[in-house]
Design a protein around this motif. Structure first.
Motif, short mmCIF file in Angstrom:
data_model
loop_
_atom_site.label_atom_id
_atom_site.label_comp_id
_atom_site.label_asym_id
_atom_site.label_seq_id
_atom_site.Cartn_x
_atom_site.Cartn_y
_atom_site.Cartn_z
N SER A 38 0.86 -1.18 0.00
CA SER A 38 0.00 0.00 0.00
C SER A 38 0.90 1.24 0.00
N PRO A 39 0.41 2.37 -0.49
CA PRO A 39 1.23 3.59 -0.50
C PRO A 39 1.70 3.99 0.91
N ASP A 40 0.84 3.79 1.91
CA ASP A 40 1.22 4.16 3.28
C ASP A 40 2.39 3.33 3.78
N ILE A 41 2.33 2.02 3.56
CA ILE A 41 3.41 1.14 4.01
C ILE A 41 4.70 1.46 3.26
N TRP A 42 4.61 1.67 1.96
CA TRP A 42 5.79 1.95 1.16
C TRP A 42 6.46 3.24 1.62
N MET A 43 5.68 4.30 1.82
CA MET A 43 6.25 5.57 2.27
C MET A 43 6.77 5.47 3.70
N ARG A 44 6.07 4.73 4.55
CA ARG A 44 6.55 4.56 5.93
C ARG A 44 7.92 3.88 5.93
N ASP A 45 8.09 2.89 5.07
CA ASP A 45 9.38 2.19 5.00
C ASP A 45 10.49 3.11 4.50
N ILE A 46 10.20 3.93 3.51
CA ILE A 46 11.22 4.86 2.99
C ILE A 46 11.64 5.85 4.07
N PHE A 47 10.68 6.44 4.74
CA PHE A 47 10.99 7.50 5.70
C PHE A 47 11.35 6.97 7.08
N ALA A 48 11.52 5.66 7.22
CA ALA A 48 11.93 5.07 8.49
C ALA A 48 13.40 4.67 8.48
N LYS A 50 17.65 4.90 8.31
CA LYS A 50 18.62 5.68 9.09
C LYS A 50 19.00 6.99 8.42
N ALA A 51 19.10 6.99 7.09
CA ALA A 51 19.47 8.22 6.38
C ALA A 51 18.47 9.33 6.66
N VAL A 52 17.20 9.00 6.71
CA VAL A 52 16.17 10.00 7.00
C VAL A 52 16.31 10.50 8.43
N GLN A 53 16.50 9.58 9.36
CA GLN A 53 16.61 9.94 10.77
C GLN A 53 17.85 10.78 11.06
N ASN A 54 18.91 10.59 10.25
CA ASN A 54 20.16 11.33 10.45
C ASN A 54 20.25 12.58 9.58
N GLY A 55 19.18 12.90 8.85
CA GLY A 55 19.20 14.09 8.00
C GLY A 55 20.01 13.89 6.72
N GLY A 56 20.10 12.67 6.25
CA GLY A 56 20.89 12.34 5.07
C GLY A 56 20.11 12.45 3.78
N VAL A 57 20.45 11.57 2.82
CA VAL A 57 19.89 11.60 1.48
C VAL A 57 19.33 10.22 1.14
N VAL A 58 18.17 10.22 0.48
CA VAL A 58 17.54 8.98 0.02
C VAL A 58 17.29 9.12 -1.47
N ARG A 59 17.53 8.04 -2.21
CA ARG A 59 17.34 8.07 -3.66
C ARG A 59 16.39 6.95 -4.07
N VAL A 92 15.01 10.24 -8.32
CA VAL A 92 14.54 11.30 -7.43
C VAL A 92 15.40 11.22 -6.17
N ILE A 93 15.97 12.34 -5.79
CA ILE A 93 16.83 12.40 -4.62
C ILE A 93 16.13 13.26 -3.57
N ILE A 94 15.99 12.70 -2.37
CA ILE A 94 15.32 13.40 -1.28
C ILE A 94 16.38 13.81 -0.27
N PHE A 95 16.49 15.10 -0.02
CA PHE A 95 17.38 15.63 1.01
C PHE A 95 16.56 15.71 2.29
N CYS A 96 16.91 14.91 3.26
CA CYS A 96 16.11 14.77 4.47
C CYS A 96 16.50 15.80 5.51
N ASN A 97 16.56 17.04 5.09
CA ASN A 97 16.82 18.18 5.96
C ASN A 97 16.33 19.42 5.23
N SER A 98 16.40 20.55 5.89
CA SER A 98 15.91 21.78 5.26
C SER A 98 17.05 22.72 4.86
N ALA A 99 18.29 22.21 4.85
CA ALA A 99 19.43 23.03 4.46
C ALA A 99 19.32 23.40 2.97
#
Length: 129
Positions: A38-48, A50-59, A92-99
């Protein structure tokens, strides 16, 4: 005996192992065609991760985002978290911070007549002269 609407799904677990979960399509919410998640499970897994939690990058591949969640829902989640995303071709590259994001180098395309005189210039960028 399992009902016909139950689908097995595997998720990464621990050190490279996988856990096989069984979940009904109705219980998982809306499932996009061609996707077992489901879209919710897929997005939850992406944003869970370590890179997201540490303010890193996800591709992720653009095709995967559109297939699993849809681009609008995905970008709404990125925006809600205060992150930034950029796209280059199918990635698509997601920068997990607001810098702020600063482009370090920009390639310049040369006119056709200039490259005809010197074909080697096709591969040089404006900063590499």
């Amino acid at each position: 005996m399992k009902p016909a609407n139950w689908q097995p799904m595997s998720f990464p677990h621990g050190r490279g192992g996988k856990v096989l979960l069984t979940i009904s399509r109705e219980a998982s919410g809306m499932v996009k065609p061609g996707s077992s998640l489901s879209p919710d499970i897929w997005m939850r897994d992406i944003f869970a991760c370590k890179a997201v939690q540490n303010g890193g990058v996800v591709r992720r591949k653009l095709r995967d985002i559109e297939r699993h969640a849809g681009m609008e829902a995905f970008l709404a989640e990125v925006r809600a978290r205060g992150f930034q995303a950029v796209q280059n071709r199918e990635q698509v590259i997601i920068f997990c911070n607001s810098a702020p994001i600063r482009r370090l180098m920009q390639h310049r395309r040369f006119p056709a007549r200039e490259t005809a005189k010197n074909p080697a210039r096709i591969f040089k960028c404006i900063n590499c002269r």
